[in-house]
Motif scaffolding. Structure first.
Motif, PDB file in Angstrom:
ATOM      1  N   ASN A  91      -6.553   9.220  -1.977  1.00 41.85           N
ATOM      2  CA  ASN A  91      -7.559   8.398  -1.315  1.00 41.85           C
ATOM      3  C   ASN A  91      -8.946   9.008  -1.512  1.00 41.85           C
ATOM      4  O   ASN A  91      -9.085  10.137  -1.994  1.00 41.85           O
ATOM      5  N   TRP A 130       0.836  -1.209   0.000  1.00 42.40           N
ATOM      6  CA  TRP A 130       0.000   0.000   0.000  1.00 42.40           C
ATOM      7  C   TRP A 130       0.867   1.254   0.000  1.00 42.40           C
ATOM      8  O   TRP A 130       0.655   2.177  -0.798  1.00 42.40           O
ATOM      9  N   THR A 173      -5.408   4.956   0.000  1.00 41.87           N
ATOM     10  CA  THR A 173      -4.563   5.729   0.895  1.00 41.87           C
ATOM     11  C   THR A 173      -3.702   6.687   0.089  1.00 41.87           C
ATOM     12  O   THR A 173      -3.648   6.595  -1.136  1.00 41.87           O
ATOM     13  N   VAL A 191      -7.938  -1.452   3.598  1.00 41.13           N
ATOM     14  CA  VAL A 191      -7.827  -0.027   3.272  1.00 41.13           C
ATOM     15  C   VAL A 191      -8.916   0.264   2.238  1.00 41.13           C
ATOM     16  O   VAL A 191      -8.639   0.506   1.060  1.00 41.13           O
TER      17      VAL A 191
END
Length: 516
Positions: free
Chosen positions: A458, A101, A454, A450
């Protein structure tokens, strides 16, 4: 004058029968394709990553599943077969590693979106979804105050009002039905659509009023489906030009209708000027910040593009999430009982259920999170394009100009990351000190969850989504005893084009007699 041997050979070739020339060309193309496929499968810089050979050799297998709407499901199987990193195209890999991520979406310099995954705006002005670099930063900085905690508190009356209207509409629909059965998915759609159009455009489409019916939600889903298929075709130049023109002509009427309606409503909202103190919406902070030069603020065309994008994203995502939550709860009466007890224990009357008052309900929050995990409304990869120099992603060097992304559905459903990943367990999102929590969920890798992405790209509206989901679900389950109509075993088996395709969810509603 002496004729060149080369020209003589060419002339002789062209004088051959056409069938021979066609056969030669076909053979040459087959040889070229076979040679290219061998290179892509065995010698390309991405050949070190596992995956099906046919996907490495051509985009056709990937495109086939995009058009079928089951790419998310196929990718899940590929990850189970090949592991956390899978090559899914000649130039693309997908990963379900939680530590990726940060490397893909946060680390500087920020990786740009894969241009082939973007649908160019029809009016030439970008939205937050398609803008890049400084343009994206300028637009986001202009709009961000409309999605702050302060803005949400001021927007709460709009959200709460439509939730009240939803309950009233469901009561009317249940009364009209001979057996009390109602397609709750449709009315979730009307509620979220009224909310987001009021917040984004300054006025709703009045879908919940009286016995109103409309097909706007399907029309906007059609817009999203068009974008998905159009992006898929962009991989196949020059064939994409012909197919794109055909697709554009078929969908033009619907798309122009969407654009015209959004433009008209935003123009009316702008004409009202600053409504601070009276009402607050996403446009409130934008008033006075229109800049047709595109240096500061936002242009009118960009505002229209973003208004349309907000409507498409919110109404579909929230509808899918609410429908999935309701379905999953109905399939598990014990979980439904837990949530209903929390709601009816917290509120003595319906009017106590607000954006603010639902924030502390831990089981409600857990149900929404688990629904997002199990059936994410947008089961898509978030592809990013690597620079020519390449980049290290989760410890592996990925060569330049490759596409890499994380599929939201796959990373949240992987057996390698979650205990019983395909089973509805809201308890996994409770605190370890909660008596309903089970130690088996310590295996869960929560860093994989998530749901709103992110980094600087996001989801800007995630707090609004959570507010809508909490209030709507709370009001419906506080006011009604809800029962599934039929088994509906395969309800979660849905096609997805950017978002899951709307699917009816018939339920039987009976008014809760303990309420006031």
């Amino acid at each position: 004058m002496t004729t060149s041997p080369v020209l003589t050979d060419i002339s002789a070739f062209l004088n051959r029968p056409k069938i021979e020339i066609a056969g030669f060309c076909a053979a040459a193309y087959a040889l070229y394709y076979a040679t290219t496929a061998i290179y892509l499968v065995f010698f390309h810089p991405l050949s070190k990553f596992p995956g099906p050979k046919t996907w490495a050799a051509s985009r056709i297998p990937w495109a086939r599943h995009v058009v079928k709407g089951d790419l998310w499901e196929v990718l899940s199987k590929l990850h189970e077969q090949y592991g956390p990193v899978v090559r899914i195209g000649p130039d693309e890999i997908t990963t379900i590693s939680p530590t990726a991520w940060k490397d893909i979406y946060v680390s500087n310099p920020v990786l740009p979106k894969d241009p082939n995954s973007q649908t160019p705006p029809l009016n030439g002005a970008h939205s937050l979804f398609t803008a890049a670099g400084d343009t994206h930063k300028r637009i986001r900085n202009t709009l961000v105050n409309g999605f702050s905690d302060k803005a949400l508190r001021e927007q709460a009356p709009i959200i709460e009002d439509y939730a009240v209207q939803l309950v009233s509409r469901l009561q009317r629909e249940a009364a009209k039905s001979t057996d009390g059965a109602v397609d709750i998915q449709k009315f979730y759609g009307y509620a979220t659509f009224d909310m987001v159009t009021d917040l984004s455009l300054g006025e709703s489409f009045h879908g919940l009023e009286g016995d109103n019916e409309h097909s706007w939600i399907l029309g906007f889903f059609f817009h999203a489906k068009f974008g998905t298929i159009r992006n898929c075709l962009s991989r196949f130049s020059p064939l994409d030009i012909l197919l794109g023109l055909i697709l554009l002509s078929v969908t033009r009427k619907n798309r122009l209708k969407n654009w015209a309606t959004v433009t008209e409503k935003i123009d009316r909202r702008l004409a009202k000027g600053d409504t601070s103190g009276v009402r607050s919406d996403f446009l409130t902070p934008v008033i006075g910040k229109l800049d047709e030069g595109g240096v500061k603020g936002i242009t009118r065309k960009e505002l229209t593009t973003n208004g349309l994008a907000f409507v498409i994203a919110d109404c579909q995502l929230t509808t899918v999430a609410l429908s999935a939550s309701t379905y999953l709860l109905l399939r598990d009466p014990a979980k439904m009982k837990q949530l209903v007890e929390e709601l009816r224990g917290a509120f003595q009357s319906d009017d106590q259920i607000t954006v603010q008052s639902t924030q502390g309900l831990v089981y409600l929050e857990a149900v929404i999170n688990e629904s997002l995990r199990l059936h994410h409304p947008t089961p898509i990869s978030l592809p990013r394009l690597l620079p020519p120099a390449g980049r290290v992603i989760d410890g592996d060097f990925i060569p330049g100009n490759s596409v890499v992304g994380i599929n939201l559905q796959n990373i949240q459903n992987s057996p390698s990351l979650w205990h019983e990943p395909r089973v509805f367990h809201p308890e996994r999102f409770l605190a370890a000190s909660d008596p309903r929590y089970n130690a088996v969920f310590e295996k869960d890798v929560k860093a994989a969850f998530v749901p709103f992405s992110t980094g600087p790209r996001n989801c800007l509206g995630w707090k609004v989504f959570m507010a809508q989901a909490r209030v709507i679900l709370a009001k419906v389950l506080w006011n009604f005893e809800v029962e599934m109509v039929g088994a509906q075993e395969d309800w979660l088996e849905q096609k997805a084009y950017l978002v899951f395709e709307p699917k009816p969810l018939p339920v039987r509603l009976e008014k809760y007699r303990g309420g006031k």
